[in-house]
Design a protein around this motif. Structure first.
Motif, PDB file in Angstrom:
ATOM      1  N   GLY A  75       0.804  -1.072   0.076  1.00 31.24           N
ATOM      2  CA  GLY A  75      -0.027   0.173  -0.095  1.00 31.24           C
ATOM      3  C   GLY A  75       0.862   1.311   0.034  1.00 31.24           C
ATOM      4  O   GLY A  75       0.559   2.381  -0.663  1.00 31.24           O
ATOM      5  N   SER A  76       1.764   1.290   0.753  1.00 25.18           N
ATOM      6  CA  SER A  76       2.877   2.374   0.754  1.00 25.18           C
ATOM      7  C   SER A  76       3.500   2.624  -0.420  1.00 25.18           C
ATOM      8  O   SER A  76       3.461   3.831  -0.974  1.00 25.18           O
ATOM      9  N   LEU A  77       3.965   1.483  -1.065  1.00 23.67           N
ATOM     10  CA  LEU A  77       4.571   1.736  -2.502  1.00 23.67           C
ATOM     11  C   LEU A  77       3.671   2.087  -3.533  1.00 23.67           C
ATOM     12  O   LEU A  77       4.184   2.951  -4.268  1.00 23.67           O
ATOM     13  N   CYS A  78       2.509   1.771  -3.245  1.00 23.81           N
ATOM     14  CA  CYS A  78       1.455   2.229  -4.203  1.00 23.81           C
ATOM     15  C   CYS A  78       1.065   3.537  -4.263  1.00 23.81           C
ATOM     16  O   CYS A  78       1.039   4.191  -5.306  1.00 23.81           O
ATOM     17  N   ILE A  79       0.733   3.918  -2.891  1.00 27.03           N
ATOM     18  CA  ILE A  79       0.531   5.387  -2.891  1.00 27.03           C
ATOM     19  C   ILE A  79       1.951   6.231  -3.281  1.00 27.03           C
ATOM     20  O   ILE A  79       1.701   7.296  -3.882  1.00 27.03           O
ATOM     21  N   ALA A  80       3.212   5.816  -3.056  1.00 26.05           N
ATOM     22  CA  ALA A  80       4.327   6.587  -3.231  1.00 26.05           C
ATOM     23  C   ALA A  80       4.183   6.657  -5.024  1.00 26.05           C
ATOM     24  O   ALA A  80       4.746   7.593  -5.685  1.00 26.05           O
ATOM     25  N   GLY A  81       4.015   5.425  -5.597  1.00 32.21           N
ATOM     26  CA  GLY A  81       3.931   5.258  -6.900  1.00 32.21           C
ATOM     27  C   GLY A  81       3.096   6.337  -7.729  1.00 32.21           C
ATOM     28  O   GLY A  81       3.129   6.979  -8.660  1.00 32.21           O
ATOM     29  N   VAL A  82       1.719   6.622  -6.982  1.00 38.77           N
ATOM     30  CA  VAL A  82       0.827   7.101  -7.430  1.00 38.77           C
ATOM     31  C   VAL A  82       1.220   8.654  -7.239  1.00 38.77           C
ATOM     32  O   VAL A  82       1.016   9.478  -8.264  1.00 38.77           O
ATOM     33  N   ILE A  83       1.627   9.187  -6.157  1.00 39.70           N
ATOM     34  CA  ILE A  83       2.069  10.209  -5.875  1.00 39.70           C
ATOM     35  C   ILE A  83       3.245  10.723  -6.955  1.00 39.70           C
ATOM     36  O   ILE A  83       3.195  11.957  -7.520  1.00 39.70           O
ATOM     37  N   GLY A  84       4.206   9.831  -7.300  1.00 42.04           N
ATOM     38  CA  GLY A  84       5.103   9.939  -8.191  1.00 42.04           C
ATOM     39  C   GLY A  84       4.520  10.241  -9.612  1.00 42.04           C
ATOM     40  O   GLY A  84       5.136  11.261 -10.339  1.00 42.04           O
ATOM     41  N   LEU A  85       3.529   9.575  -9.976  1.00 43.95           N
ATOM     42  CA  LEU A  85       3.075   9.653 -11.300  1.00 43.95           C
ATOM     43  C   LEU A  85       2.061  10.967 -11.505  1.00 43.95           C
ATOM     44  O   LEU A  85       2.298  11.596 -12.518  1.00 43.95           O
ATOM     45  N   PHE A  86       1.551  11.421 -10.415  1.00 42.00           N
ATOM     46  CA  PHE A  86       0.725  12.544 -10.340  1.00 42.00           C
ATOM     47  C   PHE A  86       1.766  13.686 -10.325  1.00 42.00           C
ATOM     48  O   PHE A  86       1.396  14.829 -11.187  1.00 42.00           O
ATOM     49  N   PHE A  87       2.958  13.530  -9.735  1.00 43.48           N
ATOM     50  CA  PHE A  87       4.030  14.650  -9.784  1.00 43.48           C
ATOM     51  C   PHE A  87       4.233  14.837 -11.169  1.00 43.48           C
ATOM     52  O   PHE A  87       4.813  15.820 -11.652  1.00 43.48           O
ATOM     53  N   LEU A  88       4.532  13.706 -11.966  1.00 42.45           N
ATOM     54  CA  LEU A  88       5.089  13.815 -13.065  1.00 42.45           C
ATOM     55  C   LEU A  88       3.875  14.147 -14.364  1.00 42.45           C
ATOM     56  O   LEU A  88       4.014  13.981 -15.478  1.00 42.45           O
ATOM     57  N   ARG A  89       2.701  14.287 -13.515  1.00 43.19           N
ATOM     58  CA  ARG A  89       1.588  14.569 -14.532  1.00 43.19           C
ATOM     59  C   ARG A  89       0.940  13.491 -15.396  1.00 43.19           C
ATOM     60  O   ARG A  89       0.484  13.946 -16.623  1.00 43.19           O
ATOM     61  N   LYS A  90       1.329  12.344 -14.901  1.00 41.29           N
ATOM     62  CA  LYS A  90       0.762  10.921 -15.707  1.00 41.29           C
ATOM     63  C   LYS A  90      -0.560  10.538 -14.833  1.00 41.29           C
ATOM     64  O   LYS A  90      -0.566   9.555 -14.181  1.00 41.29           O
ATOM     65  N   TRP A  91      -1.650  11.366 -14.987  1.00 44.85           N
ATOM     66  CA  TRP A  91      -2.638  11.283 -14.164  1.00 44.85           C
ATOM     67  C   TRP A  91      -3.501   9.919 -14.476  1.00 44.85           C
ATOM     68  O   TRP A  91      -4.001   9.298 -13.501  1.00 44.85           O
ATOM     69  N   LEU A  92      -3.580   9.482 -15.743  1.00 46.65           N
ATOM     70  CA  LEU A  92      -4.169   8.400 -16.198  1.00 46.65           C
ATOM     71  C   LEU A  92      -3.185   7.067 -15.646  1.00 46.65           C
ATOM     72  O   LEU A  92      -4.074   6.143 -14.944  1.00 46.65           O
ATOM     73  N   SER A  93      -2.230   7.025 -15.446  1.00 48.01           N
ATOM     74  CA  SER A  93      -1.384   6.088 -15.065  1.00 48.01           C
ATOM     75  C   SER A  93      -1.455   5.956 -13.697  1.00 48.01           C
ATOM     76  O   SER A  93      -1.431   4.854 -12.895  1.00 48.01           O
ATOM     77  N   GLY A  94      -1.610   7.077 -12.910  1.00 51.63           N
ATOM     78  CA  GLY A  94      -1.648   7.034 -11.500  1.00 51.63           C
ATOM     79  C   GLY A  94      -2.984   6.695 -10.920  1.00 51.63           C
ATOM     80  O   GLY A  94      -3.017   5.788 -10.104  1.00 51.63           O
ATOM     81  N   VAL A  95      -3.972   6.983 -11.792  1.00 57.16           N
ATOM     82  CA  VAL A  95      -5.420   6.446 -11.330  1.00 57.16           C
ATOM     83  C   VAL A  95      -5.463   4.804 -11.706  1.00 57.16           C
ATOM     84  O   VAL A  95      -5.978   4.137 -10.866  1.00 57.16           O
TER      85      VAL A  95
END
Length: 129
Positions: free
Chosen positions: A62-82
């Motif tokens: 869960g922590s890795l997933c949240i970090a990954g989602v935050i990283g993807l959102f930071f890179l503006r890869k919204w669809l990938s994060g979702v």
């Protein structure tokens, strides 16, 4: 076509599990594998098992997933994060559903770790994958 293959694989997995779950063949296979693995048990291998078990824990994944989602959102890869967030949520929910459907109890003797809930399918393996 790829989605169809994934769906068919899942259907075959579930169908096969329901057909063969309570047969003597599967129980015999489980017992043989369990005895083989238990015969290899030693303190060094136990440490390796603990590492893999804790690496697949829901809190770690869960922590890795949240970090990954935050990283993807930071890179503006919204669809990938979702999609990452959805895939973890769906696999976790599917795992809970399949565990309830199969209702396969955990072995009671010679446990290395105490866990609750049903044993099959493996939550660590399913959500991690």
């Amino acid at each position: 076509m790829k989605k169809f293959n994934i769906l068919m694989s899942l259907c075959v997995f579930v169908f096969t599990g329901f057909i063969f779950y309570d047969t003597r063949i599967i129980r015999g296979f489980d017992d043989a594998i369990r005895e083989f693995v238990l015969s290899l048990r030693n303190s060094s291998l136990n440490e390796i098992v603990f590492v893999f078990t804790y690496a697949g824990d829901a809190k770690v994944l869960g922590s890795l997933c949240i970090a990954g989602v935050i990283g993807l959102f930071f890179l503006r890869k919204w669809l990938s994060g979702v999609l990452l967030l959805a895939s973890i949520g769906i696999s976790y929910g599917l795992n809970l559903g399949l565990k309830s459907a199969f209702g396969r109890e955990r072995p009671l003797e010679k446990r290395l770790l105490e866990e609750d809930g049903f044993s099959f399918p493996s939550g660590n393996a399913m959500v991690g994958t």
